[in-house]
Design a protein around this motif. Structure first.
Motif, short mmCIF file in Angstrom:
data_model
loop_
_atom_site.label_atom_id
_atom_site.label_comp_id
_atom_site.label_asym_id
_atom_site.label_seq_id
_atom_site.Cartn_x
_atom_site.Cartn_y
_atom_site.Cartn_z
N MET A 1 0.82 -1.20 0.00
CA MET A 1 0.00 0.00 0.00
C MET A 1 0.86 1.26 0.00
SD MET A 1 -3.03 1.07 2.55
CE MET A 1 -3.73 2.66 2.52
N TYR A 2 2.00 1.21 0.74
CA TYR A 2 2.84 2.40 0.80
C TYR A 2 3.42 2.76 -0.55
CZ TYR A 2 2.50 2.23 5.86
OH TYR A 2 2.02 2.23 7.13
N SER A 3 3.83 1.73 -1.34
CA SER A 3 4.39 2.04 -2.65
C SER A 3 3.33 2.67 -3.55
CB SER A 3 4.98 0.79 -3.30
OG SER A 3 3.97 -0.15 -3.58
N ARG A 4 2.08 2.26 -3.37
CA ARG A 4 1.01 2.86 -4.16
C ARG A 4 0.83 4.33 -3.79
NH1 ARG A 4 -5.20 1.78 -3.84
NH2 ARG A 4 -5.83 2.97 -5.64
N ILE A 5 0.88 4.63 -2.52
CA ILE A 5 0.77 6.02 -2.08
C ILE A 5 1.92 6.84 -2.67
CG2 ILE A 5 0.87 7.58 -0.09
CD1 ILE A 5 -0.57 5.36 1.50
N ASN A 6 3.12 6.29 -2.62
CA ASN A 6 4.28 7.00 -3.17
C ASN A 6 4.11 7.23 -4.67
OD1 ASN A 6 5.28 6.79 -0.61
ND2 ASN A 6 6.65 5.11 -1.06
N GLU A 7 3.62 6.21 -5.37
CA GLU A 7 3.38 6.35 -6.81
C GLU A 7 2.30 7.40 -7.07
OE1 GLU A 7 2.41 2.46 -8.25
OE2 GLU A 7 4.37 1.65 -7.66
N ASN A 8 1.26 7.39 -6.24
CA ASN A 8 0.19 8.37 -6.39
C ASN A 8 0.71 9.79 -6.19
OD1 ASN A 8 -1.53 6.23 -6.82
ND2 ASN A 8 -2.54 6.37 -4.83
N ILE A 9 1.56 9.96 -5.19
CA ILE A 9 2.14 11.28 -4.93
C ILE A 9 2.92 11.75 -6.15
CG2 ILE A 9 3.88 12.52 -3.57
CD1 ILE A 9 2.95 10.79 -1.15
N LYS A 10 3.72 10.86 -6.72
CA LYS A 10 4.52 11.23 -7.90
C LYS A 10 3.60 11.58 -9.08
CE LYS A 10 8.02 9.68 -11.11
NZ LYS A 10 8.94 8.63 -11.50
N THR A 11 2.59 10.75 -9.33
CA THR A 11 1.68 10.99 -10.45
C THR A 11 0.95 12.32 -10.29
OG1 THR A 11 1.37 8.62 -10.78
CG2 THR A 11 -0.31 10.07 -11.72
N GLN A 20 10.08 18.30 -8.17
CA GLN A 20 10.41 17.79 -6.85
C GLN A 20 10.98 18.92 -5.99
OE1 GLN A 20 13.00 14.38 -7.17
NE2 GLN A 20 11.28 13.00 -7.56
N GLN A 21 11.73 19.81 -6.60
CA GLN A 21 12.30 20.93 -5.85
C GLN A 21 11.20 21.83 -5.29
OE1 GLN A 21 15.52 21.39 -5.08
NE2 GLN A 21 14.96 23.16 -3.87
N TYR A 34 12.61 14.56 -0.44
CA TYR A 34 11.32 14.41 -1.10
C TYR A 34 11.37 13.28 -2.12
CZ TYR A 34 7.17 15.05 -3.79
OH TYR A 34 5.98 14.80 -4.44
N SER A 35 12.46 13.21 -2.86
CA SER A 35 12.63 12.16 -3.86
C SER A 35 12.52 10.77 -3.22
CB SER A 35 13.97 12.32 -4.56
OG SER A 35 14.19 11.27 -5.48
N LYS A 36 13.06 10.62 -2.03
CA LYS A 36 12.99 9.34 -1.32
C LYS A 36 11.55 8.96 -1.01
CE LYS A 36 17.57 9.46 0.79
NZ LYS A 36 18.32 9.51 2.05
N ILE A 37 10.72 9.95 -0.74
CA ILE A 37 9.30 9.67 -0.49
C ILE A 37 8.67 9.08 -1.75
CG2 ILE A 37 7.03 10.72 -0.10
CD1 ILE A 37 8.41 12.67 1.83
N GLU A 38 8.90 9.73 -2.90
CA GLU A 38 8.32 9.26 -4.15
C GLU A 38 8.83 7.87 -4.54
OE1 GLU A 38 8.57 11.94 -7.44
OE2 GLU A 38 7.17 13.37 -6.54
N LYS A 39 10.09 7.61 -4.26
CA LYS A 39 10.68 6.32 -4.62
C LYS A 39 10.33 5.22 -3.64
CE LYS A 39 14.67 8.28 -6.99
NZ LYS A 39 16.11 8.46 -6.96
N ALA A 54 -2.12 19.22 1.31
CA ALA A 54 -2.36 20.66 1.32
C ALA A 54 -1.71 21.33 0.11
CB ALA A 54 -1.84 21.28 2.62
N VAL A 55 -0.51 20.90 -0.25
CA VAL A 55 0.16 21.46 -1.43
C VAL A 55 -0.65 21.15 -2.68
CG1 VAL A 55 2.24 21.37 -2.88
CG2 VAL A 55 2.46 21.36 -0.39
N PHE A 56 -1.18 19.92 -2.77
CA PHE A 56 -1.99 19.51 -3.91
C PHE A 56 -3.42 20.07 -3.85
CE2 PHE A 56 0.60 15.34 -4.38
CZ PHE A 56 1.56 16.00 -5.13
N GLU A 57 -3.78 20.68 -2.72
CA GLU A 57 -5.12 21.21 -2.50
C GLU A 57 -6.17 20.11 -2.66
OE1 GLU A 57 -5.26 24.47 -5.29
OE2 GLU A 57 -4.39 25.83 -3.82
#
Length: 120
Positions: A1-11, A20-21, A34-39, A54-57
């Protein structure tokens, strides 16, 4: 599930056309962190997930349940897909608005230079 969340964040970040910056700056962390979160190399706390939302609103639940495959198959017509379709349309609309603002700014700057240098 965590990898899916990370993939969702990246998408979602890519759909918003955020770097990412940019995300790292908004989340008060390094780009590498931040990159580590996405990966998926670093786990994301619920508090950090709330900050990302919040950043993504958008709501944290929308990040967790986001599934782009529902948008790729027009035969997928569940009510969940309809809600996600609306969210995706909002993301694309936001992206288009951001690009239009960037074009307007570029046009204004171009006119300044044309006026300054005589329209070379």
């Amino acid at each position: 599930m965590y990898s899916r969340i990370n993939e969702n964040i990246k998408t979602l970040r890519e759909l918003k056309n955020y770097t990412q910056q940019y995300m790292a700056l908004r989340l008060d962390m390094t780009q590498a962190g931040y990159s580590k979160i996405e990966k998926g190399a670093s786990s994301v706390s619920f508090e950090k997930l709330e900050e990302i939302a919040a950043v993504f609103e958008m709501d944290v639940r929308n990040i967790i349940s986001f599934d782009i495959s529902g948008y790729l198959d027009p035969r997928f017509k569940s009510s969940a897909a309809a809600g996600q379709h609306s969210a995706l349309n909002t993301l694309y609309t936001d992206k288009i608005a951001l690009l239009e603002k960037l074009l307007e700014k570029t046009d204004r700057e171009l006119n300044v230079y044309k006026n300054k240098f005589g329209g070379l």
